[in-house]
Motif scaffolding. Structure first.
Motif, short mmCIF file in Angstrom:
data_model
loop_
_atom_site.label_atom_id
_atom_site.label_comp_id
_atom_site.label_asym_id
_atom_site.label_seq_id
_atom_site.Cartn_x
_atom_site.Cartn_y
_atom_site.Cartn_z
N GLN A 46 32.84 45.57 31.87
CA GLN A 46 34.40 45.22 31.74
C GLN A 46 35.05 44.89 32.97
N TYR A 265 33.98 38.08 24.31
CA TYR A 265 35.10 39.08 24.03
C TYR A 265 35.29 39.07 22.33
N ASP A 273 40.51 43.11 22.95
CA ASP A 273 39.34 42.92 23.29
C ASP A 273 39.16 41.46 23.47
N ARG A 274 39.99 40.70 23.48
CA ARG A 274 40.39 39.08 23.48
C ARG A 274 40.17 38.60 25.06
N ASN A 275 39.71 37.25 25.03
CA ASN A 275 39.44 36.77 26.60
C ASN A 275 40.87 36.74 26.93
#
Length: 574
Positions: A46, A265, A273-275
């Motif tokens: 991450q 993502y 947890d999105r782009n």
């Protein structure tokens, strides 16, 4: 480094471990003093993606693409990276550096310690546990991450970096890039050995490996593909023909979309947890304008390259909020072409600073999981897309473009044109694949089997008519177009090859007299009223590397004095 606190309380653990059950009553199972291998791997992966991609304020402002997308003229902003003005105090640069090297995230909300520190601890723990896969993955991540920082900053800490826990080294020296690269090849070879091991692996990754689900073969393909990329980057300084030939003939490279190196993502807003680039859709003030230079090349307006060839990927790349014939919600515009509204790099025009939140063109579905432009022209918000587009760090298309470049340069045997054509077709497949991951229910047409072959035919006609240098320009420009959303390798490619040609306010042909002309009749809301020329300036030369972060130079007595970015090239830049 700046932050020296560690989650691994090694000394305390050693004391406790000397007597079974000692102080067990004070052990909190919810707050372990030693992170597990799965925890370290998730955090490292991450962290690497956040440090290299776009900024997401919810995760702490960091991400080298935030600056480099402007330097590579795919995004324009009103911030300091406009006119190449990012300095050592730029928060994206400082925070990306700190989050890569430091033992703790740069702000209190960060959910991981520094990427490289996680990797180093993971490798040590994996070796102690005879877990070869974790160790091999760690070495691949380390080699890739360090290579990106060398490519961006030229000289960086390496031999003494993150050695506080093992050697008490608080202030690492900066190693020369040319001394680091050979060690990266060794790291990758060692990683391949780890990943090929058949004994051990008492603990093997699975879902905690966000890139490949713990598949050793996929990581071996990635390691070889990184080697190919790095050899290509030093081809002007070193004869790498034997090495790249062996890698290509070995057949263990990324060879499909599914084998690509990318952070996938998700669609969840909480926890987010999105782009990171999707944050533009729900930002309180939008700031990422789509570069007119980039748009006009794809539109076929550029008089030098791909003139008259309209790229079918435009509605996937850009979303136009403004209605075609409606006035801009922010009043006058710096740049307008029908519904496409933006600002120029280096603009000093009267409309540069107008608020265009509801009318400016934004990222589309392809780079960040936004909206496909079906002509509905809505003011976007968090519900207008999913944000589930992956950050594409090294894809099958990239590997094909690298091979085409090597073939065109005579370093690798093969048909560069055939390979370029395959790369273009794979680039279109990439768009469809991202849409499959990111679509939230829009009817989005497929590119493969419809527009891809006709477009490839037109590009190949330009390629086949050109000299060797012209062919290189076509290869690198197509690679630049397909890699929209990740600008680290674009920045490296441009400094190595001089391509693609970028917008230069000081270029007399691009901006005669310091003025650039948007499409004269590009504002349909004012029929018959020509758009005025826009004054553009660039008071700084192009940066050959990024400035070192002030947060490092201010505390590290072994750090060098700050560089002049336009006079400090990376070693492979000849």
């Amino acid at each position: 480094m700046k932050r020296l606190s560690y989650i691994l309380l090694v000394t305390f653990a050693a004391i406790v471990g000397c007597k079974k059950g000692f102080l067990d009553i004070n052990t909190d199972p919810n707050n372990p003093t030693v992170a597990s291998l799965p925890q370290l791997l998730v955090a490292a992966e991450q962290g690497l993606a956040y440090d290299l991609g776009f900024t997401n304020d919810n995760r702490g402002a960091r991400g080298l693409t935030e600056v480099l997308s402007v330097y590579m003229h795919q995004v324009t902003v009103r911030e300091s990276q406009d006119q190449y003005g990012a300095t050592g105090t730029q928060f994206d640069i400082n925070n990306a550096w700190n989050d890569f090297y430091a033992a703790q995230g740069v702000n209190s909300s960060a959910d991981y310690i520094g990427c490289l520190e996680n990797i180093e601890v993971m490798i040590r723990q994996a070796e102690a546990a005879n877990s070869h896969t974790y160790a091999g993955i760690g070495r691949v991540l380390k080699a890739y991450g360090i290579s990106q920082f060398v490519d961006a900053f030229a000289d960086v800490p390496f031999s003494e970096a993150n050695k506080f826990a093992t050697e008490g080294q608080r202030y690492p020296k900066f190693d020369k890039g040319q001394d680091i690269y050979p060690e990266l090849f060794k790291l990758l070879d060692q990683a391949i050995g780890d990943l090929s091991a058949t004994s051990g692996n008492e603990i093997s990754p699975s879902a905690d490996d966000l890139f490949y689900g713990g598949d050793p073969d996929a990581w071996i393909r990635l390691a070889n593909s990184i080697k190919l990329k790095l050899y290509n980057q030093i081809r002007l300084t070193t004869n790498v023909s034997a090495q790249v030939t062996a890698l290509v003939n070995g057949g263990k490279l990324i060879s499909s979309w599914d084998e690509s190196f990318m952070m996938k993502y998700g669609k969840n807003p909480s926890p987010d947890d999105r782009n990171p680039g999707f944050s533009e859709y729900f930002a309180t003030q939008k700031s990422h304008y789509q570069s007119p230079w980039f748009y006009e090349i794809m539109k076929g307006y550029n008089p030098r390259i791909f003139t008259g060839i309209v790229d079918p990927r435009i509605p996937y790349y850009f979303y136009t909020q403004n209605k075609v014939d409606a006035p801009s919600a922010g009043g006058g515009t710096d740049y307008r072409d029908s519904a496409f509204i933006s600002i120029y790099f280096g603009s000093t025009g009267p409309n540069r600073d107008r608020s265009q939140d509801a009318s400016m063109t934004v990222f589309g579905i392809y780079p960040v999981g936004g909206r496909y432009d079906q002509g509905d022209h809505i003011a976007v918000n968090a519900s207008s897309g999913t944000g589930a587009a992956p950050l594409r760090l090294l894809t099958y298309a990239d590997v094909l473009y690298i091979q085409a470049e090597l073939m065109n340069a005579g370093v690798l045997a093969g048909d560069a044109g055939e390979t370029l054509r395959a790369a273009i077709l794979e680039s279109f497949n990439q768009v469809d694949q991202v849409v499959n991951l990111a679509n939230g229910g829009q009817p989005v047409p497929k590119l493969v089997g419809t527009a891809d072959v006709a477009y490839a035919d037109k590009i190949m006609a330009v390629y086949n008519a050109g000299s060797t240098a012209r062919k290189l320009e076509v290869i690198m420009t197509q690679k630049w177009i397909q890699s929209f959303g990740f600008s680290c390798d674009q920045y490296t490619d441009y400094r190595r090859t001089g391509y693609p040609i970028l917008f230069d306010p000081n270029n007399a042909q691009q901006a005669p007299g310091g003025f650039v002309q948007p499409p004269v009749n590009g504002d349909p809301s004012r029929p018959g009223v020509p758009q005025p020329k826009v004054r553009v300036v660039a008071s700084r030369k192009y940066p050959l590397s990024l400035p070192w972060p002030a947060s490092e130079l201010n505390v590290n007595p072994n750090a060098p004095a700050q560089k002049q970015p336009d006079a400090y090239p990376v070693f492979w830049d000849k």
